[in-house]
Write a protein that holds these residues in place. Structure first.
Motif, mmCIF file in Angstrom:
data_model
loop_
_atom_site.group_PDB
_atom_site.id
_atom_site.type_symbol
_atom_site.label_atom_id
_atom_site.label_comp_id
_atom_site.label_asym_id
_atom_site.label_seq_id
_atom_site.Cartn_x
_atom_site.Cartn_y
_atom_site.Cartn_z
ATOM 1 N N ALA A 393 26.076 -7.997 72.446
ATOM 2 C CA ALA A 393 26.774 -6.821 72.945
ATOM 3 C C ALA A 393 28.116 -6.608 72.260
ATOM 4 O O ALA A 393 29.107 -6.216 72.880
ATOM 5 N N ILE A 394 28.167 -6.894 70.961
ATOM 6 C CA ILE A 394 29.362 -6.623 70.162
ATOM 7 C C ILE A 394 29.166 -5.273 69.481
ATOM 8 O O ILE A 394 28.228 -5.086 68.711
ATOM 9 N N ASP A 395 30.030 -4.338 69.784
ATOM 10 C CA ASP A 395 29.951 -3.023 69.145
ATOM 11 C C ASP A 395 30.387 -3.143 67.692
ATOM 12 O O ASP A 395 31.479 -3.643 67.400
ATOM 13 N N VAL A 396 29.536 -2.686 66.784
ATOM 14 C CA VAL A 396 29.861 -2.690 65.363
ATOM 15 C C VAL A 396 30.167 -1.257 64.944
ATOM 16 O O VAL A 396 29.315 -0.375 65.050
ATOM 17 N N VAL A 397 31.390 -1.030 64.508
ATOM 18 C CA VAL A 397 31.841 0.313 64.138
ATOM 19 C C VAL A 397 32.103 0.329 62.640
ATOM 20 O O VAL A 397 32.885 -0.480 62.129
ATOM 21 N N GLU A 398 31.454 1.228 61.952
ATOM 22 C CA GLU A 398 31.643 1.385 60.518
ATOM 23 C C GLU A 398 32.331 2.723 60.263
ATOM 24 O O GLU A 398 31.913 3.751 60.804
ATOM 25 N N SER A 399 33.390 2.726 59.456
ATOM 26 C CA SER A 399 34.097 3.972 59.161
ATOM 27 C C SER A 399 34.470 4.023 57.685
ATOM 28 O O SER A 399 34.527 2.987 57.007
ATOM 29 N N LYS A 400 34.731 5.236 57.203
ATOM 30 C CA LYS A 400 35.064 5.434 55.795
ATOM 31 C C LYS A 400 36.260 6.370 55.660
ATOM 32 O O LYS A 400 36.448 7.288 56.460
ATOM 33 N N ALA A 401 37.047 6.105 54.641
ATOM 34 C CA ALA A 401 38.190 6.958 54.324
ATOM 35 C C ALA A 401 38.227 7.166 52.818
ATOM 36 O O ALA A 401 37.925 6.247 52.048
ATOM 37 N N THR A 402 38.591 8.355 52.391
ATOM 38 C CA THR A 402 38.553 8.661 50.957
ATOM 39 C C THR A 402 39.674 7.981 50.194
ATOM 40 O O THR A 402 39.515 7.627 49.024
ATOM 41 N N ALA A 403 40.830 7.777 50.834
ATOM 42 C CA ALA A 403 41.982 7.184 50.152
ATOM 43 C C ALA A 403 42.143 5.724 50.537
ATOM 44 O O ALA A 403 41.917 5.338 51.685
ATOM 45 N N ALA A 404 42.558 4.907 49.548
ATOM 46 C CA ALA A 404 42.772 3.481 49.784
ATOM 47 C C ALA A 404 44.184 3.061 49.436
ATOM 48 O O ALA A 404 44.429 1.930 49.045
ATOM 49 N N GLU A 405 45.112 3.970 49.541
ATOM 50 C CA GLU A 405 46.520 3.710 49.237
ATOM 51 C C GLU A 405 46.671 3.092 47.848
ATOM 52 O O GLU A 405 46.408 3.743 46.854
#
Length: 527
Positions: A393-405
């Motif tokens: 029951a561990i929620d796995v959240v995947e996200s993306k961002a265009t910039a990586a500083e």
């Protein structure tokens, strides 16, 4: 195509293979030479625990595509060698879950009510009614060590009998435990509170000898049940604890050495109930694991996804070259985050920024989870890690961002619960040069390998020198040092790459200094 079966399985599995168009050949109790000949033209191999699948055996099987274990344990299969030979290894972890849980319940009743002992005496003509006063399970506390698939089924069954449930499992979410009616606690607390403790962990380097003499003393006056894996409980210590009255009794279905040696002290302890590894020995369980493996072999040969593959991540070949450098980096970031967090996890957040965010990254996310769960079981990999997260029951959240500083690509793994979080970020420099570049927002530049010491301290003059002096006094050489701080005089974080492992005394010496907030050793080596 031929499937070779070297250990007996249920007829239902053999029938399923033949229905799928395979030629089935059996070679039970065959010697190595016979096996080597029989496997030469096999596309699939089905084993249980009786066959050792070695690099040598795999080397002589050029047509082999999959090894299927009709059960859960794969200690007898060289998974690394199979991977090198391009052979999928799959097991059937679900098929015997109910059977193992029911056997655990049966063994709990057997030892709590002295059923085998009373039975044996009555068979010899003794009516020993007054010699046995049993323990009722109602209103007692059940300590569950390992709240995975089988542990959860046991919790459901014994919880329904009115038992209070307390569990130790550092890899399961609090919400999942609560849904089962169990309270999560540390191992020592579980054993202190339990009237009956039941073990449901795999056998890994981390769990071998997990319950020894010291732990058994905490279970004073209780019962110990092990239907999981031999070696998790120290058998000599358990026998002594029952004989000297520390424990009321114990019941075991699994042993460090099987068959159980005739001179085992367990056999001489009257209040120890033993069975010869019968946990999965039901008709339904045997049929389930056999048909499950048959279906997975058919899928592998048809180049379809294999449900319980242990070593077969999948990604489009054209994209693999762009993603491959980040697979190991994500695993290492997950591993570091888990060791730094050292608490129950509710959410695992994997964030991609920059060019990597344009790629298909499922396999990379799974690799981050693999790093997190690595202490859990030796067979965890990018294929089964997402399933482990779901089970716990561990929620796995995947996200993306265009910039990586400041970076071309950046991967960040964040582990969190309601009380806190930790974030570890990594990148790949040119020429496949992986680096950990942030820990909880502190900028560092650490090579993620070998021996690592992470120190959180107050930014005061002399602190870094003090740490270096302590390491030097213990003959620990610093290969690299990377320091980051919030503000002048605030908190700082320093990562030390070391040539060898610092022992516990070093950590204690460092943390005894009031300027050191914490010092944690991270082993990023498999040696």
């Amino acid at each position: 195509m031929k499937v070779l079966i070297t250990d007996p399985i249920a007829d239902a599995g053999i029938d399923r293979l033949r229905e799928a168009g395979f030629t089935v050949e059996t070679a039970y109790e065959a010697d190595q030479e016979t096996l080597q000949t029989a496997i030469r033209d096999a596309a699939g191999l089905v084993v249980r625990s009786g066959t050792e699948v070695t690099d040598e055996l795999l080397s002589g099987a050029p047509a082999l595509q999959i090894v299927g274990r009709a059960g859960i344990g794969v200690d007898n299969i060289d998974i690394d060698a199979a991977t090198e030979h391009g052979v999928i290894v799959a097991n059937a972890p679900e098929g015997n879950v109910r059977a193992a849980a029911e056997h655990t319940v049966a063994m709990t009743f057997a030892t709590a009510r002295s059923i085998p002992q009373a039975h044996a005496r009555l068979k010899t003509g003794e009516w020993a009614k007054g010699d046995y006063v049993g323990t009722e399970l109602n209103n007692k506390t059940l300590g569950i060590v390992g709240l995975g698939r089988v542990g959860q089924e046991v919790a459901k069954r014994l919880g329904s009998l009115g038992m209070e449930l307390v569990a130790y499992d550092p890899y399961i979410g609090a919400d999942r435990a609560e849904a089962l009616g169990a309270e999560l606690a540390e191992l020592e607390t579980v054993l202190d509170r339990a009237d009956i403790a039941t073990v449901h962990t795999p056998l890994t380097p981390e769990t071998e000898g997990l319950i020894g003499a010291a732990e058994l003393k905490r279970l004073d006056g209780g019962y110990l049940i092990n239907c999981a894996r031999g070696g998790v409980v120290e058998e000599d210590a358990l026998a002594s604890a029952v004989v000297d009255g520390t424990l009321e009794g114990a019941a075991l279905d699994v042993f460090a050495t099987e068959p159980l040696p005739e001179d085992s002290p367990l056999l001489g302890a009257e209040n120890v109930v033993v069975t010869p590894h019968l946990g999965a020995s039901t008709e339904a369980a045997q049929e389930n694991v056999a048909t499950s493996i048959a279906d997975q072999i058919a899928a592998a040969v048809a180049d379809e996804p294999v449900l319980n593959a242990l070593n077969a991540p999948s990604i489009d070949a054209s994209a693999f070259g762009r993603v491959e450098p980040y697979i190991e980096l994500a695993e290492t970031a997950g591993r570091i985050a888990m060791e730094l967090f050292d608490a129950h996890i509710d959410t695992a957040h994997v964030e991609y920024a920059g060019e990597i965010a344009d790629e298909e990254v499922d396999i990379v996310t799974a690799s981050a989870l693999k790093g997190m769960f690595r202490p859990l079981e030796s067979q965890v990999n990018a294929v089964n890690a997402p399933g482990i997260a779901e089970e716990r029951a561990i929620d796995v959240v995947e996200s993306k961002a265009t910039a990586a500083e400041d970076f071309q690509s950046l991967i960040s793994v964040t582990l969190e619960n309601g009380d806190g979080s930790v974030t570890v970020s990594g990148t790949q420099f040119a020429g496949n040069d992986p680096r950990i570049v942030r820990i909880d927002g502190y900028r560092v530049d650490a090579i993620p390998e070998g021996h690592m010491l992470v120190a959180r301290n107050y930014d005061e003059p002399g602190v870094i020198g003090f740490i270096g002096t302590v390491l030097g006094e213990y003959d620990i050489n610093i290969a690299g040092m990377f320091n980051g701080r919030e503000t002048i005089g605030g908190e700082a974080l320093t990562v030390y790459s070391l040539d060898s492992e610092p022992n516990g005394s070093i950590i204690e010496t460092l943390e005894a200094d009031e300027r050191i907030i914490s010092a944690q050793y991270l082993a990023l080596t498999d040696e």
